[in-house]
Scaffold this active site. Structure first.
Site, PDB file in Angstrom:
ATOM      1  CG  ASP A  20      -3.601  -1.552  -5.115  1.00 29.26           C
ATOM      2  OD1 ASP A  20      -4.039  -0.390  -5.115  1.00 29.26           O
ATOM      3  OD2 ASP A  20      -3.889  -2.374  -4.219  1.00 29.26           O
ATOM      4  NE  ARG A  56      -1.160  -8.067   0.514  1.00 24.76           N
ATOM      5  CZ  ARG A  56      -1.919  -6.974   0.503  1.00 24.76           C
ATOM      6  NH1 ARG A  56      -2.121  -6.333  -0.617  1.00 24.76           N
ATOM      7  NH2 ARG A  56      -2.486  -6.517   1.607  1.00 24.76           N
ATOM      8  N   GLY A 104      -0.603  -3.122  -1.633  1.00 29.24           N
ATOM      9  CA  GLY A 104      -1.106  -3.611  -2.923  1.00 29.24           C
ATOM     10  C   GLY A 104      -0.205  -3.363  -4.117  1.00 29.24           C
ATOM     11  CG  PHE A 125     -13.063  -7.720  -4.468  1.00 25.56           C
ATOM     12  CD1 PHE A 125     -12.782  -6.488  -3.887  1.00 25.56           C
ATOM     13  CD2 PHE A 125     -12.329  -8.820  -4.063  1.00 25.56           C
ATOM     14  CE1 PHE A 125     -11.807  -6.369  -2.908  1.00 25.56           C
ATOM     15  CE2 PHE A 125     -11.346  -8.719  -3.090  1.00 25.56           C
ATOM     16  CZ  PHE A 125     -11.093  -7.471  -2.518  1.00 25.56           C
ATOM     17  CG  ASP A 143     -13.003   1.038  -6.293  1.00 28.14           C
ATOM     18  OD1 ASP A 143     -13.792   1.169  -7.231  1.00 28.14           O
ATOM     19  OD2 ASP A 143     -13.312   0.425  -5.248  1.00 28.14           O
ATOM     20  CE  LYS A 182     -12.559  -2.716  -9.091  1.00 31.03           C
ATOM     21  NZ  LYS A 182     -12.941  -3.022  -7.688  1.00 31.03           N
TER      22      LYS A 182
HETATM   23  P1  5GP Z   1     -10.225   3.839  -3.676  1.00 31.91           P
HETATM   24  O1  5GP Z   1      -9.844   4.774  -2.569  1.00 31.91           O
HETATM   25  O2  5GP Z   1      -9.757   4.259  -5.045  1.00 31.91           O
HETATM   26  O3  5GP Z   1     -11.700   3.522  -3.647  1.00 31.91           O
HETATM   27  O4  5GP Z   1      -9.600   2.447  -3.304  1.00 31.91           O
HETATM   28  C1  5GP Z   1      -8.336   2.127  -3.590  1.00 31.91           C
HETATM   29  C2  5GP Z   1      -7.888   0.966  -2.749  1.00 31.91           C
HETATM   30  O5  5GP Z   1      -8.962   0.056  -2.486  1.00 31.91           O
HETATM   31  C3  5GP Z   1      -6.879   0.185  -3.518  1.00 31.91           C
HETATM   32  O6  5GP Z   1      -5.590   0.658  -3.270  1.00 31.91           O
HETATM   33  C4  5GP Z   1      -7.110  -1.223  -3.026  1.00 31.91           C
HETATM   34  O7  5GP Z   1      -6.347  -1.438  -1.873  1.00 31.91           O
HETATM   35  C5  5GP Z   1      -8.570  -1.275  -2.676  1.00 31.91           C
HETATM   36  N1  5GP Z   1      -9.387  -1.856  -3.767  1.00 31.91           N
HETATM   37  C6  5GP Z   1     -10.251  -1.232  -4.591  1.00 31.91           C
HETATM   38  N2  5GP Z   1     -10.806  -2.107  -5.475  1.00 31.91           N
HETATM   39  C7  5GP Z   1     -10.264  -3.307  -5.190  1.00 31.91           C
HETATM   40  C8  5GP Z   1     -10.417  -4.619  -5.766  1.00 31.91           C
HETATM   41  O8  5GP Z   1     -11.161  -4.880  -6.720  1.00 31.91           O
HETATM   42  N3  5GP Z   1      -9.654  -5.602  -5.209  1.00 31.91           N
HETATM   43  C9  5GP Z   1      -8.809  -5.391  -4.153  1.00 31.91           C
HETATM   44  N4  5GP Z   1      -8.128  -6.439  -3.723  1.00 31.91           N
HETATM   45  N5  5GP Z   1      -8.641  -4.178  -3.598  1.00 31.91           N
HETATM   46  C10 5GP Z   1      -9.365  -3.149  -4.108  1.00 31.91           C
END
Ligand code: 5GP
Length: 172
Positions: free
Chosen positions: A97, A162, A43, A149, A100, A128
């Site tokens: 990237d 992407r 990402g 998303f 979240d 986020k």
């Molecule tokens: P976390 O571990 O912080 O919940 O998730 C991080 C990863 O989840 C990011 O590196 C990404 O790959 C994916 N991710 C989280 N939110 C989104 C989103 O809104 N869109 C996309 N495409 N990937 C997301």
């Protein structure tokens, strides 16, 4: 595959302006040092490439892999693979990237700390803010992302989209 873009959230111009500012900030903060950008595949490929070119310092780029999403929902598990061996004594910036829940970055951060870098910071393109479920706070972030998303600028939906030059919310 059927998908529909709901709304463009960040334009190409807005992204470029913010990435330039981030590069300038990092250049200032790391003056006199060499930085290693650790790109979290896949990402942050595009973000890392653009950010690196905005940093006016010696820069090394390395990659690692972490995946916690399938489609548009989190799987809750993180697979860490292929962490570079030679991170010791380097000034590492993890380039992500999107932050979240923060679970991916929390695991990565722990694994990298074991390699004894000279310093370790986190730079995420999108943040986020309301969904963070860990104690991860980014040292640098590009743009605050709504609870949607999103795709584009490196972010995918099942490996597609992407390459979009902007960031858009997707109808899922
Ligand atoms: P976390 O571990 O912080 O919940 O998730 C991080 C990863 O989840 C990011 O590196 C990404 O790959 C994916 N991710 C989280 N939110 C989104 C989103 O809104 N869109 C996309 N495409 N990937 C997301």
């Amino acid at each position: 595959m059927e998908f529909k873009i709901k709304k463009i959230l960040f334009s190409e111009e807005e992204i470029a302006a913010r990435v330039k500012e981030l590069g300038e900030q990092i250049t200032k903060d790391y003056a006199g040092k060499e930085v290693t950008l650790l790109c979290v595949l896949k990402g942050s490929l595009i973000f890392t490439a653009d950010l690196a070119r905005r940093i006016d310092l010696p820069v090394q780029i390395d990659v690692c892999k972490a995946k916690s999403y399938a489609g548009s929902s989190t799987t809750g598990s993180v697979n860490l693979a292929s962490l570079p061996e030679y991170l010791a004594d380097k000034h590492i910036i993890i380039v992500e990237d999107i932050l979240d829940t923060g679970l991916t970055l929390a695991s990565l951060k722990n694994a990298i700390e074991e390699k004894k870098p000279a310093s370790l910071k986190i730079c995420t393109f999108l943040y986020k803010k309301d969904s963070v479920r860990s104690n991860i706070v980014p040292d640098y972030y590009g743009l605050i992302c709504p609870q949607e998303f999103v795709v584009g600028y490196g972010l995918d939906y099942n490996e597609e989209m992407r390459q979009l030059p902007y960031v858009a919310a997707l109808e899922v």
